[in-house]
Design an enzyme around this catalytic site. Sequence first.
Site, PDB file in Angstrom:
ATOM      1  N   HIS A 224       0.818  -1.211   0.000  1.00  0.00           N
ATOM      2  CA  HIS A 224       0.000   0.000   0.000  1.00  0.00           C
ATOM      3  C   HIS A 224       0.854   1.264   0.000  1.00  0.00           C
ATOM      4  O   HIS A 224       0.423   2.310  -0.501  1.00  0.00           O
ATOM      5  CB  HIS A 224      -0.940   0.003   1.206  1.00  0.00           C
ATOM      6  CG  HIS A 224      -2.145  -0.854   1.013  1.00  0.00           C
ATOM      7  ND1 HIS A 224      -3.412  -0.467   1.395  1.00  0.00           N
ATOM      8  CD2 HIS A 224      -2.295  -2.088   0.473  1.00  0.00           C
ATOM      9  CE1 HIS A 224      -4.283  -1.429   1.098  1.00  0.00           C
ATOM     10  NE2 HIS A 224      -3.616  -2.420   0.540  1.00  0.00           N
TER      11      HIS A 224
ATOM     12  N   VAL B 279       1.513   3.932  -3.960  1.00  0.00           N
ATOM     13  CA  VAL B 279       0.952   5.281  -3.868  1.00  0.00           C
ATOM     14  C   VAL B 279       2.118   6.249  -3.691  1.00  0.00           C
ATOM     15  O   VAL B 279       2.735   6.302  -2.631  1.00  0.00           O
ATOM     16  CB  VAL B 279      -0.040   5.404  -2.689  1.00  0.00           C
ATOM     17  CG1 VAL B 279      -0.599   6.828  -2.617  1.00  0.00           C
ATOM     18  CG2 VAL B 279      -1.178   4.400  -2.835  1.00  0.00           C
TER      19      VAL B 279
ATOM     20  N   SER C   7       4.999   7.280   2.937  1.00  0.00           N
ATOM     21  CA  SER C   7       3.899   8.242   3.069  1.00  0.00           C
ATOM     22  C   SER C   7       2.730   7.652   3.840  1.00  0.00           C
ATOM     23  O   SER C   7       1.957   8.380   4.475  1.00  0.00           O
ATOM     24  CB  SER C   7       3.441   8.701   1.682  1.00  0.00           C
ATOM     25  OG  SER C   7       3.125   7.589   0.852  1.00  0.00           O
TER      26      SER C   7
END
Length: 321
Positions: free
Chosen positions: A63, A67, A73
């Site tokens: 994940h 992204v 992040s």
Amino acid sequence: MKIAKFSVPLLILFIFPVALAQLKFGFYKESCPNAETIVQNLVRQRFASDPSITAALTRMHFHDCFVQGCDASLLIDPTTSQSSEKTAGPNGSVRGFELIDEIKTALEAQCPSKVSCSDIVTLATRDSVFLGGGPNYTVPTGRRDGFVSNPEDANRILPPPFISVEGLLSFFGNKGMNVFDAVALLGAHTVGVASCGNFIDRATNFQGTGLPDPSMDPFLAGRLRDTCAVPGGFAALDQSMPVTPVSFDNLFFGQIRERKGILLIDQLIATHPATSGVVFQYATNNELFKRQFAIAMVKMGAVDVLTGTAGEIRRNCRAFN
């Protein structure tokens, strides 16, 4: 039994040379020589009490990397004035953040501002996969942490469990990954679980028909209906018997070939012409699956990385410096 590390670095360099040229095997050899040992020891301690950490970290790594690249992040906490990727719908059940905090604290005590949070996630995932029975492989390091964390990005980019095979292959292809990588990474579902909301329609009312998905084994559909009759229910994505949700192996692929996939995309890859052959290869050759999974993980860990003077080395993984 000790398992030798797969010799993937040279192969990877031919497959994915540009991104890996920005990273380096043994990046912390001089600046923080004990970095990988510190990560390994703390992951081992957590795994001893919670073997499901393998699935948690693998999902976190996926994940994060898809992204805005592997830039940690996802680790940023939201504030009263600013949301973050953690608040995005697909990330609601991502866990393991406290282990990353623990590792970061230990590394900061020994090597202040040297080891990035993005490298910690990469290394911790690698170590947890090996502890769960998966491949033992080397990963290049030298990633730096990003300055942006927006939930809109995660909601827009991360694929849903009902994505089509064509959509899945396009998603991975856009990041320089092929069908062997895509199917291998879905093989991480061998140690995963899913909440009922992600699949109960397949067992009860598939696509509004009022009937179960005909591609699902009817006995499995019955078990899932019983499981999901209880609020907060969930099921292991690997339905091999006995169920082994914390054992990293290729049994998952055999199960989806027997119509026992929990998520729709897991079942689709078993029958789609573009992926079924790869599923068969992995189902019948555990070493091939593990070797390709290692290759795919190294490639994924190099997606859109920040290196050199880009980004920063966070002191606290939950907040920008």
